[in-house]
Design an enzyme around this catalytic site. Structure first.
Site, PDB file in Angstrom:
ATOM      1  N   HIS A 269       0.834  -1.197   0.000  1.00 49.89           N
ATOM      2  CA  HIS A 269       0.000   0.000   0.000  1.00 49.89           C
ATOM      3  C   HIS A 269       0.873   1.252   0.000  1.00 49.89           C
ATOM      4  O   HIS A 269       2.053   1.216   0.369  1.00 49.89           O
ATOM      5  CB  HIS A 269      -0.929  -0.012   1.202  1.00 49.89           C
ATOM      6  CG  HIS A 269      -2.019  -1.043   1.097  1.00 49.89           C
ATOM      7  ND1 HIS A 269      -3.146  -1.029   1.884  1.00 49.89           N
ATOM      8  CD2 HIS A 269      -2.150  -2.116   0.256  1.00 49.89           C
ATOM      9  CE1 HIS A 269      -3.925  -2.053   1.558  1.00 49.89           C
ATOM     10  NE2 HIS A 269      -3.337  -2.725   0.585  1.00 49.89           N
ATOM     11  N   GLU A 271       0.813   3.831   1.930  1.00 50.28           N
ATOM     12  CA  GLU A 271       1.293   4.177   3.267  1.00 50.28           C
ATOM     13  C   GLU A 271       2.466   3.284   3.680  1.00 50.28           C
ATOM     14  O   GLU A 271       3.436   3.759   4.292  1.00 50.28           O
ATOM     15  CB  GLU A 271       0.159   4.025   4.289  1.00 50.28           C
ATOM     16  CG  GLU A 271      -1.053   4.891   3.979  1.00 50.28           C
ATOM     17  CD  GLU A 271      -2.118   4.140   3.185  1.00 50.28           C
ATOM     18  OE1 GLU A 271      -3.304   4.301   3.495  1.00 50.28           O
ATOM     19  OE2 GLU A 271      -1.745   3.378   2.267  1.00 50.28           O
ATOM     20  N   CYS A 295      -6.321   1.716   5.287  1.00 51.38           N
ATOM     21  CA  CYS A 295      -7.003   0.483   5.666  1.00 51.38           C
ATOM     22  C   CYS A 295      -6.572   0.085   7.082  1.00 51.38           C
ATOM     23  O   CYS A 295      -5.709   0.734   7.685  1.00 51.38           O
ATOM     24  CB  CYS A 295      -6.682  -0.623   4.667  1.00 51.38           C
ATOM     25  SG  CYS A 295      -4.951  -1.153   4.731  1.00 51.38           S
ATOM     26  N   CYS A 298      -2.732  -0.809   7.317  1.00 47.10           N
ATOM     27  CA  CYS A 298      -1.863   0.368   7.323  1.00 47.10           C
ATOM     28  C   CYS A 298      -2.043   1.171   8.607  1.00 47.10           C
ATOM     29  O   CYS A 298      -1.090   1.768   9.116  1.00 47.10           O
ATOM     30  CB  CYS A 298      -2.152   1.248   6.110  1.00 47.10           C
ATOM     31  SG  CYS A 298      -1.559   0.558   4.550  1.00 47.10           S
TER      32      CYS A 298
END
Length: 347
Positions: A269, A271, A295, A298
């Site tokens: 992801h 992040e 999410c 993360c």
């Protein structure tokens, strides 16, 4: 402030200029060339004053006593630069190089305004009638459309309007209705000239997201501390692994719905990539900007490395649960609500 308003015939340029004069103490400023076949920005008066000839265009009649007129764009720019504490608006003649020259100044804002061609033709007819133009000298709708095509496409107005800092649609039936639209736009908001830190970093997160190679969604992340960028990240497959959109991740290229089969997903992801690049020492106490709310996976990583604040623009599936986790961990989270998608699409 120095505003230039561009748009096709009878779109509402003069109305915006009058609004700025009345409400924000702007002064009209004009460019008038002796002869220039490349003019892209002309008004109804340019046509009406041209004795029914479509090209070349006539000179616009200037009725304002305090208007300032130049025949050279560099002289105009020098003038508004020296007088940068005052407000000026240009809405008449200009050519493409003029606007590109003006864009160099930090006080300059390019506004484009448009309206359906049927509405614009009716406005043109009304203005011509109010000026007692002989009916036989008023352009037919067909000739009006031909002139509009010349301005928009042959001379490049359409392309330049796509590069404007602010786009306004004037579908109003009355001037008062249009004024309501202009009030909502907050034309003189200084952030239009120089974005706030939030706008700056959030815009960069959307730009970073364009590097994403994930088939599911484009996400971008910016990690900052004391208004400095520590790291950036976007989602996609790991280094040396085939890009997701090249079928590098079977899960993302399948019909797996959001939040399912995540144990099979190879994509990092945005992040995660930003946090991995920065490392825990740099990430501690940082602010994380992400174009999409993190999410759960993360979220726990953001908490673990010591990020102090999360700012996001787009909602995600488990937002409430994520906000609860951040609150429990003492991490501030807030939504950024000023995303200008018209501006973002200009990248």
């Amino acid at each position: 402030m120095f505003f230039t308003i561009i748009g096709p015939i009878a779109s509402g340029k003069r109305t915006i200029a009058n609004y700025l004069k009345s409400n924000y103490n702007f002064t009209e400023i004009y460019l008038q060339y002796d002869n220039n076949e490349e003019i892209i920005n002309f008004t109804t008066d340019n046509i009406i004053n041209n004795n029914k000839h479509i090209s070349p265009f006539g000179k616009e009649i200037i009725n304002s006593n305090d208007a300032i007129v130049f025949n050279n764009s560099q002289k105009l720019l020098d003038f508004v630069t020296i007088n940068w504490t005052k407000n000026y608006v240009l809405f008449s003649e200009c050519i493409v190089p003029d606007v590109l020259l003006f864009k160099k100044r930090p006080t300059f804002l390019l506004i484009s305004v448009n309206a359906p061609i049927i509405k614009r033709y009716k406005r043109y007819q009304l203005n011509a009638n109010n000026l007692n133009v002989d009916p036989k000298d008023i352009l037919s709708f067909e000739d009006f459309c031909k002139l509009d095509d010349t301005q928009m496409f042959e001379r490049g107005l359409n392309s330049l309007m796509n590069k404007s800092d602010l786009k306004i649609e004037n579908v109003s039936e009355t001037i008062n209705e249009f004024h309501d639209i202009l009030n909502k736009e907050k034309l003189t908001d200084y952030e239009r000239l120089r974005p706030s830190w939030d706008t700056y970093f959030m815009t960069l997160s959307f730009l970073t997201a364009r590097r994403s190679n994930c088939m599911k969604r484009k996400v971008g992340c910016i990690l900052t501390k004391n208004h400095y960028i520590i790291s950036t990240g976007y989602n996609g497959t790991p280094r040396n692994i085939k890009n997701c959109y090249e079928n590098g991740c079977e899960r993302c290229n399948s019909n797996a719905s959001m939040g399912t089969q995540l144990d099979m997903c190879l994509c990092l992801h945005a992040e995660e990539n930003a946090l991995l690049e920065a490392g825990r020492d740099k990430a501690k106490g940082a602010t994380l900007y992400c174009n999409t709310c993190p999410c759960i996976g993360c979220t726990i990583k953001i908490i673990q490395v010591g990020v102090e604040e999360v700012v996001y623009a787009l909602e995600y599936r488990h937002d409430e649960m994520i906000k609860k986790l951040f609150k429990e961990a003492g991490v501030s989270i807030r939504k950024y609500n000023k995303v200008d998608y018209n501006y973002l699409f200009n990248f």
